[in-house]
Design an enzyme around this catalytic site. Structure first.
Site, mmCIF file in Angstrom:
data_model
loop_
_atom_site.group_PDB
_atom_site.id
_atom_site.type_symbol
_atom_site.label_atom_id
_atom_site.label_comp_id
_atom_site.label_asym_id
_atom_site.label_seq_id
_atom_site.Cartn_x
_atom_site.Cartn_y
_atom_site.Cartn_z
ATOM 1 N N LYS B 126 0.871 -1.180 0.000
ATOM 2 C CA LYS B 126 0.000 0.000 0.000
ATOM 3 C C LYS B 126 0.903 1.223 0.000
ATOM 4 O O LYS B 126 2.006 1.178 0.530
ATOM 5 C CB LYS B 126 -0.894 0.004 1.247
ATOM 6 C CG LYS B 126 -2.155 0.813 1.111
ATOM 7 C CD LYS B 126 -3.243 0.027 0.401
ATOM 8 C CE LYS B 126 -4.440 0.918 0.128
ATOM 9 N NZ LYS B 126 -5.536 0.126 -0.490
ATOM 10 N N ASP B 166 -6.736 4.217 -5.144
ATOM 11 C CA ASP B 166 -7.457 4.075 -3.875
ATOM 12 C C ASP B 166 -8.094 5.443 -3.636
ATOM 13 O O ASP B 166 -8.293 6.206 -4.594
ATOM 14 C CB ASP B 166 -6.463 3.683 -2.760
ATOM 15 C CG ASP B 166 -7.161 3.253 -1.477
ATOM 16 O OD1 ASP B 166 -7.804 2.207 -1.483
ATOM 17 O OD2 ASP B 166 -7.072 3.987 -0.461
#
Lengths: 1000, 453
Positions: B126, B166
């Site tokens: 991430k 995201d």
């Protein structure tokens, strides 16, 4: 970034035109003759006074004469008889503009007095008024008269006083007025006291009468009055040098010369001085008419040889001859068309007849006058400086033929007449009303706030030539007709509606009764029918009430606007539709909303009067719809600045279609004109999908069905896809492609259309931010306060049209201007912050929903959101607005960083505070998740975090209060007296005070 | 909590102070794999859990850029490369002011198991930045993305680390990031997913989650010898996930009878047919109207507005066979779960993220119904990212049908993993345990195979 004042933006102007006011046309007239002689101190013995006013009516005559000549402000006289008395009065009262002294005063002689005035440093002109006797002759011979500013000789005509006042005023104002509008002057050279005391009154009488004649050509009353100020000035000189200085200084603006032949030159008498002066003037400006006068007939051929006119001072018809010279040579009176051999071939009294004559007079006459600048001279004398200035540089040789010159003159005259109408509220006249640009009125009384604002901005736009500032856009105030408040009064009286309307509390009933009222003032009907004859576009019938746009109580949006298609083939039907719309607007004066609203102000409804503005609707027809590409409002202040925006840079909201979308708080695009690329409401794709317009309002052009209801049934809502079919959406939209998860500006790609205004704001196909910046600047400059504007634009034709629909002062709460924390005692302060959004004062909040800082856990923030939601629902049901105090980022997507509420869960909060967690600081959201809702509902938003040294919250006090309801992590506090919430949106500061303790 | 988990967590907390999100995520995994540890002493010996909580690499970097006014701004960029045991790092980039290392570690950690469960070769990662796109111009966003990539490019690659979007990173940002990567590397590879269709993106992205949830439900039903044919389905929400859930239910012969938005829900006993679904798509995607309009358009449809005082959601209180919560988090509480069970619902597939409260999950499990947790049932989105990588590697885009068919296979595999794992650990039919352990084991085994690295 500091914005430039709007005048600096107008760079493509010829600056001299602004300076000289040619660009401003007669608007500059307001500023003419600013220095006036209003208070005169007359210092004279009783006897002298008696001599001056043999019949005892001096002041009365003076006042009458002022009135007759339509001069404003007849001066006030104060008389004292001693020099000492006079001196102390001058020093004490400091109001005198002129001291008139006679030769005899009680305690000293006049020259001594004048010297004392000078020595005491007083800058007031001292004028000696003598009568013809030896004393005066002695005085003049001894050259003691130089201590006076002027010496005049009383010959029994009270008009001398007017001449004295006017020469002095002319002298005071000539510099300024020439600069402002290029006012014209006559040089008058005469050293003989007796002669000029005779000549000046005659000359002034002639000038003032000429000015009076021009008044009849004024466009409206105030314009007429202004024109009297633009009469030519007289510059009185007694020596060659003085006169020559005047000529050099105002050469371009000298209308003519009237001169003695013998007067001092280089310190001694020169018997030929006048001839020499005439020769020198003509050498520089051959077209200046010159009149030489002398006691000696032998001077006549000399004068004629130079090309000057001649007048024998001993002539029994002196006055008459002087007048006729002025009328003819100074272009006072009619324009007389002559052939070179002097034959009269035509005569024009005003601009219209001038145009008529130009069409028909022989070419030789046209050439004769054109070569000698007669047209521009005549126009100047008539105070048409702007046109004169335009015509002056054109030479006969510039034109291929006389016919071409003739056409050019006609074109210029027409253009000028059209221009004169522009930007001015004219009295409605069907012959001159231009259905594209005119702004006219019918009916007496006030025009109301909206019409006043519109008329004002119309003047600004026209005077500063803003209309064509951008090449592809025309900026205008759409053509309009205002109906004065007298018509409203008459309508109420004749139909006996007033007391019913004041007492009825049913809007539908009021509307019904007003529509049924059959008496409408006759003369207005005629004008309205004539107006509809000219105007075939759809119309908006807007309220323009007396109190609307009042500086302190904005009634904006309180009254109704109705729109009519105005497209029925039968003019009677169209008139009927218009009348119904007017009656509806009248009825809306008495609806419940304004009745409620007015209660909260210092006004009474009885005082309210309604004018109506009937305005051409901006937009285009698409099928049976009519709408503008977009409408919007803009304000000088942005109370919800985000990112680089600053409060003082202003803010605009725009939406596709009619402005009803914005007025009703529908979805619009909000942007700061200084940062059109930064659109906080479209920060993410989700935001964009959520915060962009889905439908729009348009006027239905289908048959206007009669109905008696309050609602405007002609305005209908349409899906934005309709605008795509109409070819309008492309100007304003972007496209969302779900496959690509991306928003593309414009509508060239497939996907869902979103009204983002990207083509305008980013691709700059329309200079909207620039126009708004300029208009906000210009408006605030003109009104002297922050402003709010409303506008609509049509983009279906080029040039695009940007119509200004409203300019009004933007009311800022004055109390908040001085919002300082110093004045608040520490123990009364609950919350303060330097990072606050919103603006205003709230003191009707009795409830606080507060998240318990000690019990809250970040891992359980969802439960906290549920609890807030529950309290919100309860308070909403009880109609209790509340203050919400939350922790972390409110509305966060990440439940660890705050409380993940949605707007629905907190929508009852009138003010919101977000603060740090107990254990960790978190950068505040500053309301970004609910930005659109905050701005739509004017919610106050306080952010307090560790980085803001001035941000404070009294947790101790909050914890010590007994909750009305305690949930797991959220509690409700309820008080008997309200909280005080103050926010200064100009500086983003604010505080909240604890409720005042109610003594038992 | 077992003593092992307690001791393990104490150490994790000591090593990673001030990261409560990360602690909670680790604890959940630790608790759910305690059973695994008992069976696999080799994992303990290899310190799999201790290794798995330590990111393989954390990159933290300066992102200086210039705003429209010429002022220099400095943000902080991150990439947490958590685990590459089963494939190149894969996980989203988040641009949001709330981004910090703790949050990204937590998200990266969860991503490892999510990706593993898809059966595609994707590790977990991430990244992102504390950059706030709010109030920024397109030009500023572009300059920021370029500045961000100016450092990130050396740490990623089609075979190393493949970031996706995201929060705050959509098609626009992926475009800017990709453009800069390509310029710096002089190489066009599938280094990012979420690309435009015309330049390497995959089809079926908007449909993936909804379709996937239905495929998963069909697999669950198949274990009981049933299909969706004729099944009455409750669907919540009306966005992408709900719409494509209804679409796939129709494809498979089922009947969806509800949809909702934040104002209320509709109950259409006759079922939402294709024409009505088209109306919903237009209503929600284009007109962005309220679901209430559905009830106004179609006769016989009951609209029920949200009642905040009601302790349950009446949408879940209708007779039905299947339920597809596709709206938001925590939309099914204990009462709702009981209502569902009582109304005969025996198959729940979560299209949304964590829509069922933990108490509701317990009720489903106790009732022994087919409950597909979001972790498994909504993996369709991640799966299509994997398929985008595959297409990029082959340099060959697939047609819709091909992507859809592969999505179906992936959902089948996920289901199989969950089912088999649950059976192996003596909780047959418990897809929660199956998903938690299934994802873990695949990573753990790969780590075992690859030695101490």
């Amino acid at each position: 970034m500091v914005r430039k004042p709007f005048k600096d933006v107008l760079t493509h102007f010829d600056p001299s035109w602004i300076e000289h006011g040619y660009g401003t046309r007669f608007q500059g007239f307001q500023n003419l003759m600013r220095q006036r002689i209003r208070d005169i101190l007359l210092v004279s013995s009783l006897y002298d006074l008696y001599v001056f006013e043999e019949d005892g009516r001096l002041y009365e005559l003076l006042r009458e004469e002022y009135q007759k000549l339509m001069l404003s402000h007849a001066p006030e006289f104060t008389r004292v008889s001693s020099g000492r008395e006079a001196l102390s009065l001058i020093k004490e009262e400091k109001r005198f503009d002129l001291i008139l002294i006679s030769l005899h005063i009680e305690d000293m002689n006049a020259t001594t007095f004048a010297k004392m005035v000078r020595e005491s440093g007083l800058d007031i002109p001292v004028v000696l008024l003598a009568y013809d006797n030896r004393e005066l002759a002695d005085l003049l011979r001894r050259q003691e008269a130089t201590v006076f500013d002027r010496v005049f000789m009383w010959q029994g005509d009270f008009r001398l006083l007017i001449a004295i006042i006017k020469t002095l005023e002319d002298q005071l104002n000539v510099d300024h007025d020439t600069r402002i509008v290029g006012i014209q002057s006559i040089i008058f050279i005469e050293d003989n006291v007796r002669f000029y005391s005779t000549f000046l009154p005659i000359m002034y009488l002639e000038l003032l009468t000429q000015a009076q004649r021009l008044i009849s050509e004024g466009i409206n009353l105030s314009h007429k009055n202004l024109r009297t100020r633009a009469r030519p000035k007289i510059l009185h000189a007694t020596t060659y040098e003085e006169a020559w200085d005047y000529f050099k200084k105002y050469q371009e603006h000298i209308l003519g010369v009237i001169s003695d032949v013998d007067f001092p030159r280089q310190g001694k008498y020169d018997a030929q001085a006048g001839l020499m002066f005439a020769e020198n003037v003509l050498a520089r400006r051959a077209d200046v008419p010159i009149l030489l006068q002398s006691n000696l007939p032998e001077n006549e051929p000399l004068a004629r040889a130079l090309g000057a006119s001649f007048l024998l001072k001993t002539s029994p018809n002196l006055a008459e001859e002087l007048r006729s010279f002025m009328a003819e040579s100074f272009s006072f009176g009619d324009f007389i068309f002559r052939t070179p051999d002097g034959r009269i071939v035509g005569r024009a009294q005003d601009l219209i007849s001038l145009e008529e004559q130009i069409k028909v007079v022989p070419e030789e006459s046209l050439r004769y006058h054109a070569e000698r600048n007669h047209f521009s001279n005549w126009l100047r004398a008539r105070t048409e400086f702007w046109l004169a200035h335009k015509l002056r540089p054109r030479k006969v040789s510039d034109f291929a033929s006389m016919e071409e010159l003739r056409q050019d003159l006609i074109r210029s005259l027409r253009e000028y007449r059209r221009l004169c109408q522009r930007g001015i509220v004219t009295d409605f006249n069907k012959d001159t009303f231009d259905p594209n640009t005119s702004f006219a009125r019918i009916g007496g009384g006030s025009l109301g706030g909206k019409a006043r604002g519109l008329a004002f901005v119309n003047i600004l736009i026209n005077n500063y030539n803003v209309q064509n500032f951008w090449p592809n856009v025309t900026i205008d105030v759409p053509a309009a007709l205002a109906i004065g408040t007298d018509v409203f009064d008459e309508f109420l009286e004749e139909n006996n509606l007033r007391s019913f309307a004041l007492s009825c509390d049913n809007d539908e009933e009021i509307c019904r009764r007003f529509l049924l009222a059959s008496r409408f003032p006759e003369r207005i009907l005629g004008d309205l029918a004539a107006f509809l004859d000219l105007m075939h576009a759809p119309l908006a019938v807007r309220s323009s009430s007396l109190l609307e746009d009042s500086q302190y109580h904005p009634f904006a949006g309180v009254y109704h606007t109705y729109m009519i298609p105005n497209n029925h083939p039968d003019p009677i039907v169209r008139l009927g539709q218009l009348l119904r719309a007017i009656k509806r607007v009248y009825a809306s004066t008495f609806f419940q909303a304004p009745k409620e609203y007015i209660k909260a102000t210092s006004y009474r409804l009885e005082e309210e009067k309604m004018a109506v503005v009937i305005q051409k609707l901006v937009g285009s027809q698409h099928g049976d719809r009519f709408y503008p590409a977009f409408s919007g409002v803009a304000r000088s202040y942005n109370f919800y600045p985000v990112g680089p925006q600053k409060p003082s840079e202003g803010v605009a909201s725009v939406a596709l279609g009619l402005g009803k979308m914005i007025v009703e708080g529908g979805t619009s695009v909000r942007f700061s004109p200084a940062h059109p690329d930064h659109l906080p409401q479209f920060a993410t794709i989700t935001d964009t999908l959520h915060n962009s317009q889905r439908d729009f309002y348009a006027l239905s052009l289908a048959e206007d069905q009669y109905h008696s209801g309050v609602e405007d049934l002609q305005i209908k809502r349409f899906d934005i896809r309709v605008a795509e079919q109409d070819g309008v959406l492309g100007f304003l939209a972007s496209t969302y492609s779900p496959e690509n998860d991306c928003i593309y500006d414009g509508i060239s790609r497939e996907g869902r259309r979103l009204v983002t205004f990207a083509p305008i704001l980013k691709d700059k196909i329309f200079p909207l931010p620039q126009i708004i910046e300029l208009l906000l600047d210009m408006g605030s400059w003109g009104m002297g306060t922050p402003v709010e504007i409303e506008f609509a634009a049509d983009m279906c034709r080029k040039p695009y049209e940007f119509g200004l629909l409203q300019l009004r002062p933007f009311v800022l709460n004055r109390e908040l201007e001085e919002l300082t924390l110093e004045e608040v005692p520490e123990d009364e302060l609950l919350i303060s912050s330097n990072s606050v959004l919103g603006h205003g004062v709230m003191n009707d909040i009795y409830d606080i929903v507060v998240v318990d800082r000690d019990l809250f856990e970040r891992s359980r923030s969802r439960q906290t959101a549920q609890e807030i939601s529950r309290l919100n629902a309860e308070l909403l049901a009880d109609h209790r607005p509340y203050l919400l105090i939350a922790l972390g980022r409110l509305g966060t997507l990440d439940p660890w960083l705050g409380i993940p509420v949605t707007w629905d869960q907190i929508c009852g909060a009138r003010a919101i505070v977000e603060t740090d967690f107990k254990d960790m600081p978190v950068s505040p959201s500053q309301g970004s998740h609910f930005f659109h809702n905050l701005t739509s509902f004017s919610v106050g938003y306080f952010s307090i975090n560790g980085r803001d040294a001035l941000g404070k919250i009294d947790w101790e006090w909050l914890n010590s209060q007994q909750p009305a309801l305690q949930l797991n992590t959220v509690k409700l506090l309820r008080f008997d007296s309200p909280l005080t919430i103050k926010i200064n949106g100009r500086e983003n500061r604010g505080y909240i005070l604890k409720p005042k303790r109610v003594d038992p | 909590m077992s003593q092992f988990v307690q001791e393990f967590m104490a150490e994790v907390k000591a090593k990673n102070p001030n990261e409560p999100e990360f602690h909670q995520a680790v604890q959940e995994v630790a608790e759910s794999v305690a059973l695994v540890y008992e069976r696999h002493p080799e994992y303990r010996r290899a310190k799999i859990l201790e290794r798995i909580v330590e990111p393989e690499r954390v990159i933290m970097f300066r992102v200086p850029w210039t705003d429209d006014r010429g002022e220099i701004r400095i943000n902080r960029g991150y990439r947490v490369q958590m685990n590459s045991a089963i494939g190149p790092y894969k996980g989203g980039l988040r641009f949001h002011p709330s981004v910090n290392l703790g949050i990204l570690k937590f998200l990266a950690f969860e991503q490892v198991f999510k990706n593993s469960l898809t059966s595609l070769p994707m590790g977990g990662a991430k990244g992102g930045s504390d950059f706030d796109p709010k109030g920024k111009s397109d030009a500023e966003v572009m300059r920021f993305c370029q500045a961000f990539m100016n450092e990130l490019f050396r740490h990623i690659g089609a075979d190393t680390d493949v970031p996706a979007g995201d929060i705050g990173v959509g098609g626009r940002e992926i475009g800017f990031l990709f453009g800069q990567y390509k310029k710096l590397m002089n190489c066009f590879t599938g280094v990012l997913t979420g690309k435009g269709i015309n330049w390497g993106g995959s089809l079926i992205r908007p449909e993936a989650t909804g379709y996937g949830a239905v495929y998963f439900a069909a697999e669950m039903l198949a274990t009981r010898g049933q299909t969706l044919e004729g099944k009455v389905c409750l669907v919540s929400g009306s966005g992408n996930v709900a719409q494509y859930t209804v679409e796939k239910i129709l494809d498979m012969g089922g009947k969806a009878v509800t949809l909702s938005d934040s104002d209320g829900y509709i109950y259409d006993e006759a079922g939402i047919d294709r024409e009505k679904l088209e109306f919903v798509k237009e209503l929600k995607n284009i007109r962005r109207g309220r679901i209430k309009e559905y009830a106004e358009k179609y006769p016989g449809v009951v609209y029920t507005p949200v009642d905040p005082n009601l302790p349950y959601n009446p949408l879940w209180n209708h007779k039905a066979d299947c339920a597809f919560p596709s709206a938001t988090q925590n939309e099914i509480n204990a009462i709702d779960a009981q209502n569902l069970v009582r109304n005969g619902v025996y198959c729940v597939a979560e299209g949304a993220n964590m829509p069922t409260h933990i108490d509701g999950v317990r009720i489903f499990l106790d009732a022994g119904i087919l409950y597909g947790p979001g972790k498994a049932a909504n993996a369709g989105g991640v799966a299509v990212s994997g398929l985008e990588m595959a297409q990029n590697s082959m340099r060959m885009p697939w047609q819709r049908e091909e992507v859809d068919a592969r999505l179906q296979i992936i959902m089948k595999n996920i289901h199989k993993t969950c089912k088999v794992t649950a059976e192996r650990y003596n909780v047959p039919g418990n897809y929660v345990v199956g998903a938690n352990i299934g994802g873990f084991i695949k990573v753990a085994d790969a780590m075992m195979d690859q030695g101490i690295v």
